[in-house]
Design a protein around this motif. Structure first.
Motif, PDB file in Angstrom:
ATOM      1  N   SER A 150       0.830  -1.205   0.000  1.00 46.04           N
ATOM      2  CA  SER A 150       0.000   0.000   0.000  1.00 46.04           C
ATOM      3  C   SER A 150       0.866   1.259   0.000  1.00 46.04           C
ATOM      4  N   ALA A 151       2.037   1.228   0.619  1.00 48.28           N
ATOM      5  CA  ALA A 151       2.940   2.384   0.631  1.00 48.28           C
ATOM      6  C   ALA A 151       3.672   2.555  -0.707  1.00 48.28           C
ATOM      7  N   PHE A 152       3.897   1.452  -1.427  1.00 48.54           N
ATOM      8  CA  PHE A 152       4.588   1.475  -2.714  1.00 48.54           C
ATOM      9  C   PHE A 152       3.772   0.657  -3.718  1.00 48.54           C
ATOM     10  N   PRO A 153       2.669   1.220  -4.225  1.00 47.31           N
ATOM     11  CA  PRO A 153       1.803   0.442  -5.122  1.00 47.31           C
ATOM     12  C   PRO A 153       2.485   0.030  -6.428  1.00 47.31           C
ATOM     13  N   GLY A 154       3.490   0.769  -6.856  1.00 45.34           N
ATOM     14  CA  GLY A 154       4.234   0.398  -8.067  1.00 45.34           C
ATOM     15  C   GLY A 154       5.254  -0.699  -7.811  1.00 45.34           C
ATOM     16  N   GLY A 155       5.508  -1.000  -6.552  1.00 43.77           N
ATOM     17  CA  GLY A 155       6.455  -2.039  -6.163  1.00 43.77           C
ATOM     18  C   GLY A 155       7.363  -1.565  -5.055  1.00 43.77           C
ATOM     19  N   GLU A 156       7.464  -2.363  -3.996  1.00 44.52           N
ATOM     20  CA  GLU A 156       8.346  -1.995  -2.878  1.00 44.52           C
ATOM     21  C   GLU A 156       9.698  -2.676  -2.991  1.00 44.52           C
ATOM     22  N   VAL A 157       9.708  -3.955  -3.370  1.00 44.19           N
ATOM     23  CA  VAL A 157      10.980  -4.673  -3.566  1.00 44.19           C
ATOM     24  C   VAL A 157      10.915  -5.426  -4.887  1.00 44.19           C
ATOM     25  N   ARG A 158      12.061  -5.494  -5.532  1.00 44.18           N
ATOM     26  CA  ARG A 158      12.164  -6.147  -6.838  1.00 44.18           C
ATOM     27  C   ARG A 158      13.455  -6.948  -6.867  1.00 44.18           C
ATOM     28  N   GLY A 159      13.443  -8.029  -7.655  1.00 45.24           N
ATOM     29  CA  GLY A 159      14.652  -8.821  -7.856  1.00 45.24           C
ATOM     30  C   GLY A 159      14.633  -9.489  -9.220  1.00 45.24           C
ATOM     31  N   GLN A 160      15.706  -9.302  -9.983  1.00 46.68           N
ATOM     32  CA  GLN A 160      15.854  -9.952 -11.293  1.00 46.68           C
ATOM     33  C   GLN A 160      16.205 -11.412 -11.080  1.00 46.68           C
ATOM     34  N   LEU A 161      15.634 -12.286 -11.889  1.00 47.66           N
ATOM     35  CA  LEU A 161      15.964 -13.700 -11.807  1.00 47.66           C
ATOM     36  C   LEU A 161      17.413 -13.905 -12.231  1.00 47.66           C
ATOM     37  N   ALA A 162      18.123 -14.711 -11.498  1.00 44.43           N
ATOM     38  CA  ALA A 162      19.535 -14.994 -11.782  1.00 44.43           C
ATOM     39  C   ALA A 162      19.748 -16.500 -11.657  1.00 44.43           C
ATOM     40  N   PRO A 163      20.243 -17.145 -12.723  1.00 46.08           N
ATOM     41  CA  PRO A 163      20.395 -18.601 -12.673  1.00 46.08           C
ATOM     42  C   PRO A 163      21.506 -19.065 -11.741  1.00 46.08           C
ATOM     43  N   ILE A 164      21.297 -20.254 -11.185  1.00 46.92           N
ATOM     44  CA  ILE A 164      22.319 -20.946 -10.404  1.00 46.92           C
ATOM     45  C   ILE A 164      22.994 -21.915 -11.366  1.00 46.92           C
ATOM     46  N   PRO A 165      24.330 -21.936 -11.439  1.00 49.93           N
ATOM     47  CA  PRO A 165      24.972 -22.899 -12.342  1.00 49.93           C
ATOM     48  C   PRO A 165      24.579 -24.333 -11.986  1.00 49.93           C
ATOM     49  N   GLU A 166      24.281 -25.122 -13.013  1.00 51.49           N
ATOM     50  CA  GLU A 166      23.909 -26.514 -12.815  1.00 51.49           C
ATOM     51  C   GLU A 166      25.157 -27.339 -12.503  1.00 51.49           C
ATOM     52  N   PRO A 167      25.007 -28.411 -11.704  1.00 46.67           N
ATOM     53  CA  PRO A 167      26.161 -29.253 -11.386  1.00 46.67           C
ATOM     54  C   PRO A 167      26.846 -29.799 -12.642  1.00 46.67           C
ATOM     55  N   SER A 168      26.086 -30.060 -13.696  1.00 46.16           N
ATOM     56  CA  SER A 168      26.694 -30.619 -14.903  1.00 46.16           C
ATOM     57  C   SER A 168      27.666 -29.649 -15.538  1.00 46.16           C
ATOM     58  N   ILE A 169      27.510 -28.351 -15.285  1.00 42.95           N
ATOM     59  CA  ILE A 169      28.460 -27.376 -15.816  1.00 42.95           C
ATOM     60  C   ILE A 169      29.832 -27.628 -15.214  1.00 42.95           C
ATOM     61  N   TYR A 170      29.866 -27.958 -13.915  1.00 43.76           N
ATOM     62  CA  TYR A 170      31.141 -28.232 -13.266  1.00 43.76           C
ATOM     63  C   TYR A 170      31.757 -29.524 -13.799  1.00 43.76           C
ATOM     64  N   VAL A 171      30.934 -30.506 -14.115  1.00 42.03           N
ATOM     65  CA  VAL A 171      31.429 -31.747 -14.703  1.00 42.03           C
ATOM     66  C   VAL A 171      32.051 -31.446 -16.062  1.00 42.03           C
ATOM     67  N   LEU A 172      31.349 -30.658 -16.859  1.00 46.10           N
ATOM     68  CA  LEU A 172      31.846 -30.297 -18.177  1.00 46.10           C
ATOM     69  C   LEU A 172      33.146 -29.501 -18.068  1.00 46.10           C
ATOM     70  N   MET A 173      33.193 -28.565 -17.120  1.00 43.65           N
ATOM     71  CA  MET A 173      34.409 -27.788 -16.932  1.00 43.65           C
ATOM     72  C   MET A 173      35.559 -28.701 -16.512  1.00 43.65           C
ATOM     73  N   GLY A 174      35.298 -29.630 -15.594  1.00 41.30           N
ATOM     74  CA  GLY A 174      36.333 -30.563 -15.169  1.00 41.30           C
ATOM     75  C   GLY A 174      36.814 -31.443 -16.311  1.00 41.30           C
ATOM     76  N   ALA A 175      35.863 -31.898 -17.158  1.00 39.44           N
ATOM     77  CA  ALA A 175      36.247 -32.717 -18.311  1.00 39.44           C
ATOM     78  C   ALA A 175      37.105 -31.915 -19.273  1.00 39.44           C
ATOM     79  N   GLY A 176      36.737 -30.653 -19.487  1.00 37.61           N
ATOM     80  CA  GLY A 176      37.521 -29.800 -20.382  1.00 37.61           C
ATOM     81  C   GLY A 176      38.920 -29.559 -19.848  1.00 37.61           C
ATOM     82  N   LEU A 177      39.028 -29.300 -18.540  1.00 33.86           N
ATOM     83  CA  LEU A 177      40.347 -29.100 -17.941  1.00 33.86           C
ATOM     84  C   LEU A 177      41.171 -30.385 -17.997  1.00 33.86           C
ATOM     85  N   GLY A 178      40.496 -31.517 -17.762  1.00 40.21           N
ATOM     86  CA  GLY A 178      41.188 -32.800 -17.861  1.00 40.21           C
ATOM     87  C   GLY A 178      41.689 -33.053 -19.273  1.00 40.21           C
ATOM     88  N   LEU A 179      40.877 -32.723 -20.263  1.00 41.96           N
ATOM     89  CA  LEU A 179      41.277 -32.888 -21.657  1.00 41.96           C
ATOM     90  C   LEU A 179      42.463 -31.989 -21.993  1.00 41.96           C
TER      91      LEU A 179
END
Length: 191
Positions: A150-179
């Protein structure tokens, strides 16, 4: 071209990591909520702050969300939505959180009294409009969660969605470093 045993393992590991990341249909986003992200910024922005987690399953078109905010009275909340717009831009509502709420009220921990001027909210496995889940997962930074009071009808708090890296990304990174390490070792051996 011949591959020795080590090469085969590295290639198999890399392909497995690629297949894991390519099939992900459920993505989780964790982000901060505060008044400084609001557009337009209020002359005196809210001092409320918090965080939220949103999980989107684009194969089933479901959303699960929960969050906590401190510094605002839960009774003053008049709405909550997911909007479509990048940071710094106000956008249209694409999902109304109110009908999807499973819990809404002040933050409470066990038998302790509720925390004054706080809000806990959430909904589990709620259906979304067709195509919205895929759109959010394709470009999460183009969406934000907004709580209106009611004090901020246009919005009081806001947050942009931000992805969390998936575990498979770390597997892929490890495989790339291993290669890379394997290739470097082979080159040294050939000298």
């Amino acid at each position: 071209m011949r591959f020795d045993r080590m090469s085969r393992w590295v290639i198999a590991l890399a392909m497995a990591a690629l297949s894991l990341s390519a099939g992900a249909a459920t993505k989780t986003y964790v982000f901060a909520l505060d008044g400084m992200q609001e557009v337009p910024l209020a002359a005196v922005p809210s001092s409320a702050y918090g965080s939220a987690t949103v999980t989107i399953d684009d194969s089933l078109e479901l959303i699960t969300f929960y969050g906590t905010v401190f510094g605002l009275d839960f009774a003053s909340v008049v709405g909550g939505h997911i909007h479509a717009a990048p940071a710094g831009v106000a956008g249209p509502v694409v999902f109304d959180l109110a009908p999807a709420l499973d819990f809404f009220g002040p933050v409470s921990i066990g038998a302790l009294p509720p925390v004054p001027t706080s809000l806990a909210f959430g909904g589990v496995a709620k259906p979304m409009p067709v195509g919205l889940a895929s759109a959010i997962n394709a470009m999460p930074s183009d969406f934000y969660l907004n709580l209106h009071t009611s004090a901020f009808p246009g919005g009081e708090v806001r947050g942009q969605l931000a992805p969390i890296p998936e575990p498979s990304i770390y597997v892929l990174m490890g495989a790339g470093l291993g290669l890379l390490g394997f290739v470097a070792r082979r080159r040294r051996e050939r000298r």
